[in-house]
Design a protein around this motif. Structure first.
Motif, PDB file in Angstrom:
ATOM      1  N   ASN A   1      33.999  33.631  20.420  1.00 25.69           N
ATOM      2  CA  ASN A   1      33.856  32.813  19.207  1.00 25.69           C
ATOM      3  C   ASN A   1      32.516  32.075  19.113  1.00 25.69           C
ATOM      4  O   ASN A   1      31.846  32.104  18.072  1.00 25.69           O
TER       5      ASN A   1
ATOM      6  N   GLY B   1      36.506  27.682  16.329  1.00 25.79           N
ATOM      7  CA  GLY B   1      37.890  28.149  16.268  1.00 25.79           C
ATOM      8  C   GLY B   1      38.101  29.346  17.188  1.00 25.79           C
ATOM      9  O   GLY B   1      37.252  29.679  18.022  1.00 25.79           O
TER      10      GLY B   1
ATOM     11  N   GLU C   1      40.765  21.598  19.352  1.00 29.90           N
ATOM     12  CA  GLU C   1      39.738  20.975  20.197  1.00 29.90           C
ATOM     13  C   GLU C   1      38.393  20.884  19.468  1.00 29.90           C
ATOM     14  O   GLU C   1      37.657  19.903  19.604  1.00 29.90           O
TER      15      GLU C   1
ATOM     16  N   LEU D   1      36.069  24.727  23.858  1.00 27.23           N
ATOM     17  CA  LEU D   1      36.679  25.630  24.862  1.00 27.23           C
ATOM     18  C   LEU D   1      36.255  27.060  24.531  1.00 27.23           C
ATOM     19  O   LEU D   1      36.848  27.688  23.693  1.00 27.23           O
ATOM     20  N   ARG D   2      35.219  27.565  25.224  1.00 23.31           N
ATOM     21  CA  ARG D   2      34.424  26.820  26.150  1.00 23.31           C
ATOM     22  C   ARG D   2      32.931  27.042  25.924  1.00 23.31           C
ATOM     23  O   ARG D   2      32.102  26.525  26.667  1.00 23.31           O
TER      24      ARG D   2
ATOM     25  N   ASP E   1      32.066  24.628  19.983  1.00 24.19           N
ATOM     26  CA  ASP E   1      33.082  25.472  20.631  1.00 24.19           C
ATOM     27  C   ASP E   1      33.424  24.829  21.967  1.00 24.19           C
ATOM     28  O   ASP E   1      32.941  25.233  23.026  1.00 24.19           O
TER      29      ASP E   1
HETATM   30 MG   LIG Z   1      36.616  28.384  21.760  1.00 27.76          MG
END
Ligand SMILES: [Mg+2]
Ligand SMILES: O=C(O)[C@H](CS(=O)(=O)O)OP(=O)(O)O
Length: 249
Positions: A101, A143, A151, A28-29, A26
């Motif tokens: 997330n 995601g 990213e 971000l971030r 993950d």
């Molecule tokens: Mg994220």
């Protein structure tokens, strides 16, 4: 070595992750922030799914961190900006963290034999640690809101590249295609295509634009750095502790 890349939490099924090594990504971030806190001397980091779980673990010895809608949660000590987690703030502390997330993805991977935390910041160390565990490797892109985020996919591409290299497999060979499957192959080539302008890519993808709009541009730039932190933390009994990867394998 068999490597699979899963595009979002939505596509990850806990039962399918059993007996595997999972790398949760993950960028971000959440995972970038966790790595920064651990590198800054945080003693133990407990990722939890909900705000109420985090609050139930609150004590004079703990700090609470995380976000909802990218913003610090009322009553928490920190938001989800890696730049908040300085050594002065976190050294020697136990940190409870919940994010939209990343912490959910970690929970989803709970049945795996090994769960590692991956980001651009620790890609090399993370790949070496995962390869040393000698199991099928699943890269779970967290995601956003159950939808793929570029990213995380680009970071998966870098990790695939490193894992193939460590196993002596030429990324352009037919064997590589078989090892990583179609989605993994797509992410590998996407990463190779933009590797010289990663910061620009992260700033232009949906998550980067959202964070920039909210005043977190510097976070996005920070999270685009490769191999800044030589850490390969593993989740054990629901907790993360700093773990430095050996460079010898
Ligand atoms: Mg994220
Ligand atoms: O704080 C973040 O960067 C995101 C928030 S959101 O999903 O973009 O609202 O959370 P994370 O769990 O780190 O993806």
């Amino acid at each position: 070595m068999n490597i699979q890349v899963i595009a979002s939490i939505n596509e990850a099924r806990s039962d399918d992750l059993q007996h595997k090594t999972v790398i949760v990504i993950d960028v971000l971030r959440a995972t970038s922030t966790m790595l920064t806190a651990l590198a800054g001397g945080c003693r133990t980091l407990v990722p939890v799914e909900t705000v109420s779980q985090a609050k139930s673990l609150q004590s004079p010895e703990t700090l609470l961190g995380g976000e909802r809608s990218c913003k610090k949660i009322p009553g928490f000590d920190f938001g989800n900006s890696p730049l908040e987690y300085t050594p002065e703030a976190v050294s020697g502390k136990t940190l409870i963290m919940t994010t939209t997330n990343g912490t959910r993805a970690i929970h989803k991977a709970r049945k795996a034999d090994h769960v590692l935390i991956g980001a651009f910041l620790n890609a090399g160390a993370c790949a070496r640690k995962a390869a040393s565990l000698d199991q099928e490797i699943v890269l779970v892109c967290s995601g956003a809101q159950d939808v793929f985020s570029l990213e995380d996919g680009l970071c998966a591409g870098l990790l695939v590249h490193e894992l193939l290299r460590l196993s002596g497999c030429d990324p352009d060979s037919p064997a590589a295609a078989q090892t990583v499957g179609d989605f993994g192959l797509a992410m590998l080539h996407a990463y190779r295509q933009v590797q010289d302008r990663l910061t620009e890519m992260l700033l232009s993808c949906a998550g980067g634009r959202r964070l920039t709009k909210l005043g977190f541009r510097e976070d996005v730039t920070y999270c685009s750095q490769i191999d800044l932190l030589p850490l390969a933390p593993v989740v054990r009994a629901g907790k993360l502790e700093p773990e430095h990867a050996s460079a010898s394998f």
